[in-house]
Motif scaffolding. Sequence first.
Motif, PDB file in Angstrom:
ATOM      1  N   VAL A 189      -0.754 -10.499  -4.830  1.00 13.04           N
ATOM      2  CA  VAL A 189      -1.247  -9.980  -3.554  1.00 13.04           C
ATOM      3  C   VAL A 189      -1.165  -8.463  -3.633  1.00 13.04           C
ATOM      4  O   VAL A 189      -0.072  -7.885  -3.662  1.00 13.04           O
ATOM      5  CB  VAL A 189      -0.415 -10.517  -2.375  1.00 13.04           C
ATOM      6  CG1 VAL A 189      -0.973  -9.990  -1.052  1.00 13.04           C
ATOM      7  CG2 VAL A 189      -0.409 -12.048  -2.378  1.00 13.04           C
ATOM      8  N   LEU A 190      -2.326  -7.788  -3.669  1.00 12.89           N
ATOM      9  CA  LEU A 190      -2.392  -6.364  -3.959  1.00 12.89           C
ATOM     10  C   LEU A 190      -3.091  -5.621  -2.829  1.00 12.89           C
ATOM     11  O   LEU A 190      -4.246  -5.900  -2.510  1.00 12.89           O
ATOM     12  CB  LEU A 190      -3.149  -6.120  -5.271  1.00 12.89           C
ATOM     13  CG  LEU A 190      -2.701  -6.962  -6.482  1.00 12.89           C
ATOM     14  CD1 LEU A 190      -3.599  -6.677  -7.671  1.00 12.89           C
ATOM     15  CD2 LEU A 190      -1.249  -6.678  -6.823  1.00 12.89           C
ATOM     16  N   ASP A 191      -2.383  -4.667  -2.225  1.00 16.91           N
ATOM     17  CA  ASP A 191      -2.924  -3.865  -1.130  1.00 16.91           C
ATOM     18  C   ASP A 191      -3.287  -2.489  -1.661  1.00 16.91           C
ATOM     19  O   ASP A 191      -2.417  -1.732  -2.085  1.00 16.91           O
ATOM     20  CB  ASP A 191      -1.875  -3.747  -0.016  1.00 16.91           C
ATOM     21  CG  ASP A 191      -2.470  -3.259   1.299  1.00 16.91           C
ATOM     22  OD1 ASP A 191      -3.669  -2.927   1.317  1.00 16.91           O
ATOM     23  OD2 ASP A 191      -1.726  -3.206   2.301  1.00 16.91           O
ATOM     24  N   GLU A 192      -4.580  -2.166  -1.651  1.00 13.56           N
ATOM     25  CA  GLU A 192      -5.102  -0.907  -2.189  1.00 13.56           C
ATOM     26  C   GLU A 192      -4.535  -0.641  -3.587  1.00 13.56           C
ATOM     27  O   GLU A 192      -3.867   0.371  -3.832  1.00 13.56           O
ATOM     28  CB  GLU A 192      -4.788   0.266  -1.252  1.00 13.56           C
ATOM     29  CG  GLU A 192      -5.414   0.157   0.118  1.00 13.56           C
ATOM     30  CD  GLU A 192      -6.942   0.265   0.106  1.00 13.56           C
ATOM     31  OE1 GLU A 192      -7.513   0.540  -0.974  1.00 13.56           O
ATOM     32  OE2 GLU A 192      -7.554   0.072   1.163  1.00 13.56           O
ATOM     33  N   PRO A 193      -4.806  -1.528  -4.539  1.00 11.72           N
ATOM     34  CA  PRO A 193      -4.179  -1.406  -5.854  1.00 11.72           C
ATOM     35  C   PRO A 193      -4.605  -0.177  -6.647  1.00 11.72           C
ATOM     36  O   PRO A 193      -3.908   0.219  -7.578  1.00 11.72           O
ATOM     37  CB  PRO A 193      -4.622  -2.685  -6.572  1.00 11.72           C
ATOM     38  CG  PRO A 193      -5.878  -3.099  -5.889  1.00 11.72           C
ATOM     39  CD  PRO A 193      -5.691  -2.703  -4.454  1.00 11.72           C
ATOM     40  N   THR A 194      -5.733   0.452  -6.298  1.00 10.71           N
ATOM     41  CA  THR A 194      -6.178   1.616  -7.071  1.00 10.71           C
ATOM     42  C   THR A 194      -5.527   2.914  -6.610  1.00 10.71           C
ATOM     43  O   THR A 194      -5.661   3.936  -7.293  1.00 10.71           O
ATOM     44  CB  THR A 194      -7.706   1.769  -6.984  1.00 10.71           C
ATOM     45  OG1 THR A 194      -8.093   2.033  -5.634  1.00 10.71           O
ATOM     46  CG2 THR A 194      -8.399   0.516  -7.467  1.00 10.71           C
ATOM     47  N   ASN A 195      -4.832   2.902  -5.473  1.00  6.11           N
ATOM     48  CA  ASN A 195      -4.227   4.132  -4.967  1.00  6.11           C
ATOM     49  C   ASN A 195      -3.288   4.749  -5.998  1.00  6.11           C
ATOM     50  O   ASN A 195      -2.389   4.076  -6.516  1.00  6.11           O
ATOM     51  CB  ASN A 195      -3.443   3.864  -3.673  1.00  6.11           C
ATOM     52  CG  ASN A 195      -4.333   3.864  -2.441  1.00  6.11           C
ATOM     53  OD1 ASN A 195      -5.553   3.954  -2.542  1.00  6.11           O
ATOM     54  ND2 ASN A 195      -3.722   3.760  -1.278  1.00  6.11           N
ATOM     55  N   GLY A 218       2.048   8.763  -9.062  1.00  4.96           N
ATOM     56  CA  GLY A 218       1.285   7.787  -9.827  1.00  4.96           C
ATOM     57  C   GLY A 218       2.152   6.939 -10.732  1.00  4.96           C
ATOM     58  O   GLY A 218       1.920   5.739 -10.891  1.00  4.96           O
ATOM     59  N   GLN A 219       3.173   7.545 -11.343  1.00  2.01           N
ATOM     60  CA  GLN A 219       4.072   6.775 -12.206  1.00  2.01           C
ATOM     61  C   GLN A 219       4.895   5.779 -11.384  1.00  2.01           C
ATOM     62  O   GLN A 219       5.152   4.661 -11.843  1.00  2.01           O
ATOM     63  CB  GLN A 219       4.979   7.721 -12.977  1.00  2.01           C
ATOM     64  CG  GLN A 219       4.257   8.492 -14.072  1.00  2.01           C
ATOM     65  CD  GLN A 219       5.121   9.582 -14.668  1.00  2.01           C
ATOM     66  OE1 GLN A 219       5.871  10.263 -13.958  1.00  2.01           O
ATOM     67  NE2 GLN A 219       5.030   9.759 -15.969  1.00  2.01           N
ATOM     68  N   ARG A 220       5.298   6.166 -10.176  1.00  7.50           N
ATOM     69  CA  ARG A 220       6.006   5.209  -9.312  1.00  7.50           C
ATOM     70  C   ARG A 220       5.089   4.064  -8.917  1.00  7.50           C
ATOM     71  O   ARG A 220       5.529   2.921  -8.786  1.00  7.50           O
ATOM     72  CB  ARG A 220       6.562   5.924  -8.080  1.00  7.50           C
ATOM     73  CG  ARG A 220       7.699   6.892  -8.391  1.00  7.50           C
ATOM     74  CD  ARG A 220       8.496   7.239  -7.153  1.00  7.50           C
ATOM     75  NE  ARG A 220       7.720   7.943  -6.154  1.00  7.50           N
ATOM     76  CZ  ARG A 220       7.573   9.257  -6.108  1.00  7.50           C
ATOM     77  NH1 ARG A 220       8.155  10.015  -7.031  1.00  7.50           N
ATOM     78  NH2 ARG A 220       6.861   9.823  -5.156  1.00  7.50           N
ATOM     79  N   GLN A 258       0.816  -1.212   0.000  1.00  3.00           N
ATOM     80  CA  GLN A 258       0.000   0.000   0.000  1.00  3.00           C
ATOM     81  C   GLN A 258       0.849   1.260   0.000  1.00  3.00           C
ATOM     82  O   GLN A 258       0.618   2.171  -0.791  1.00  3.00           O
ATOM     83  CB  GLN A 258      -0.917   0.011   1.226  1.00  3.00           C
ATOM     84  CG  GLN A 258      -1.797   1.256   1.294  1.00  3.00           C
ATOM     85  CD  GLN A 258      -2.738   1.241   2.480  1.00  3.00           C
ATOM     86  OE1 GLN A 258      -2.804   0.266   3.224  1.00  3.00           O
ATOM     87  NE2 GLN A 258      -3.467   2.314   2.678  1.00  3.00           N
ATOM     88  N   GLU A 259       1.800   1.343   0.880  1.00  2.64           N
ATOM     89  CA  GLU A 259       2.622   2.542   1.009  1.00  2.64           C
ATOM     90  C   GLU A 259       4.049   2.203   0.624  1.00  2.64           C
ATOM     91  O   GLU A 259       4.816   1.684   1.417  1.00  2.64           O
ATOM     92  CB  GLU A 259       2.580   3.086   2.434  1.00  2.64           C
ATOM     93  CG  GLU A 259       1.232   3.641   2.831  1.00  2.64           C
ATOM     94  CD  GLU A 259       1.241   4.207   4.240  1.00  2.64           C
ATOM     95  OE1 GLU A 259       2.330   4.255   4.840  1.00  2.64           O
ATOM     96  OE2 GLU A 259       0.174   4.571   4.741  1.00  2.64           O
ATOM     97  N   GLY A 260       4.379   2.484  -0.646  1.00  6.42           N
ATOM     98  CA  GLY A 260       5.731   2.188  -1.089  1.00  6.42           C
ATOM     99  C   GLY A 260       5.867   0.726  -1.407  1.00  6.42           C
ATOM    100  O   GLY A 260       5.048  -0.111  -1.028  1.00  6.42           O
TER     101      GLY A 260
END
Length: 552
Positions: free
Chosen positions: A503-509, A484-486, A419-421
């Motif tokens: 395994v995706l944590d908040e993939p739309t962020n 967003g690009q990162r 999610q964060e980084g």
Amino acid sequence: MTGAPRPGDVQLVADAVTFGYPGRPVLDALDLTVSAGDRVGLVGENGAGKSTLLGVLAGRLAPQRGQVRRRGSLAVVEQDLEVAPGDTVGTLVEQAGAGARAVADELARAIDAFDHESGDVTWLTGAIARYEHLAAWDVDRRVDESLSRLGAPRDRDRTLASLSVGERYRVRLACRLAERADLLLLDEPTNHLDVAGVDHLTAQLRAWAGGLVIVTHDRRLLDDVMTAILDLDPSMDGRPVLYGAARYADYRFARDQMLRRWRARHRAERKRAAQLADRLDKSYEGLSDEWRPPKGSQKNRRATRARIHVKAADRLVQRLEEQAVEVPVPPPALAFPDLPSVPGDYGGGPLLEVRAPRVDGRLDLPGRRVDVMPAARLLVTGPNGAGKSTLLAALTGAAGLDRGTRTLAPGVRLGVLAQEGPAEHAAPVARPGATPSAFDAYARHALRLLEQGLLDPGHLVPVAALGLLGEDDLDRPLGELSVGQRRRFDLACALLAAPHVLVLDEPTNHLSVGLVDELTTALRGTSAAVVVATHDRQLRADLADWPHLDLG
């Protein structure tokens, strides 16, 4: 002093605003007007300039040409929040109430000094209206309510540096909402909110009396709040488009229709260009060797016939160039790879599982088993602090268990989007002092996975083949890419090893709304197993038929 903003009052004007970074233009003569009651959603592909435009509108960045005019008070919450040493939650709370208290103090002095025989009633009326608009008597309660409803820390002595990125954002957002500014600028405000927090934010924004400009990927927020959508992605003529239709589905339909016309026209122009090149080759073919007239021709006619041939070919070139239409290359679509469902030596059973996991202070699921079978789907939900990210970290091995077990089947490859980084095994680490390009960083990540035995060279997914980053972006230093690009780069890293389990944590962020739509379709159709944790209301609705684990 002015009263409360009235519908139609212009709060912001951007006139022919141009801004760019060295070697990279971003905004080109952009115009935007925002009046009280306008709620404008900024959308566009990552790197299109949404956050940059917000910085220009806020005055943090000075336009290189054009100008920005603002009227009334301004409140801004950007993605990257600077934290001064020693700042606490109380620091932001005090700042939030300062404007309202100043208005209250000024009104009190005005009333005390007012001359009922010769005083300026119009001025006093405006001061009262402003006081009532800000509800200055209620600002402390509003701050406390927003902190609570957004799930932000309320201990005023806590330093901002000790908070997570999401906690700092929620504190700043709660304070700005309580200020009731005439113009509010927000960058991805739903990224760090759970469902209850988004509901509170939505109610506040819908009731906002001033102007709003919001960068967002949240498709439901676009539907619930916005009165217009400004798409910063270039259209066929290279200009951003302001869509008056507030519904996301209407915007996407209009955008998709435009893209279809653009791509069809580009294909037609490329085909036409190839045909013209072939005709020109044939026109000049006779001039590439020594030209000879027919047998019996007079010698002095040889030069004349050659000049006529050359002039005819030149006229053809001129006519074709005049008819040519310059059609820019349309934006790429996501090319999601064909992921495998099981390793070659799969012997049956779960690909990945945890049993009775506990991570002290963060997660405790006694007697629970979370397993991931081949091609399985799992949607994980719950409020902030419920342990969603911790559960995903336990599944991937990024978080050690204080109780319970974790099992990964032999040969199973994982793709992880934190999610964060980036997660430890999902992002490259540059050498100290090095500034690798995105492409070099991707290659280093591949080499590290290979050294750890986590990559099959025969199943490597090239970053350039995904449609997530263009060639120019891949050549830029990783640190120069937008947030967003990162995030797109992190997603590419998750796909690099052709994983059996995503395994995706908040993939739309931080992703653009168009990419979110494409990614949702890809996740539903991939052969790999997928585990998703999200607060995104539209994504939850799109994945509502998946098995669901609610940690609330």
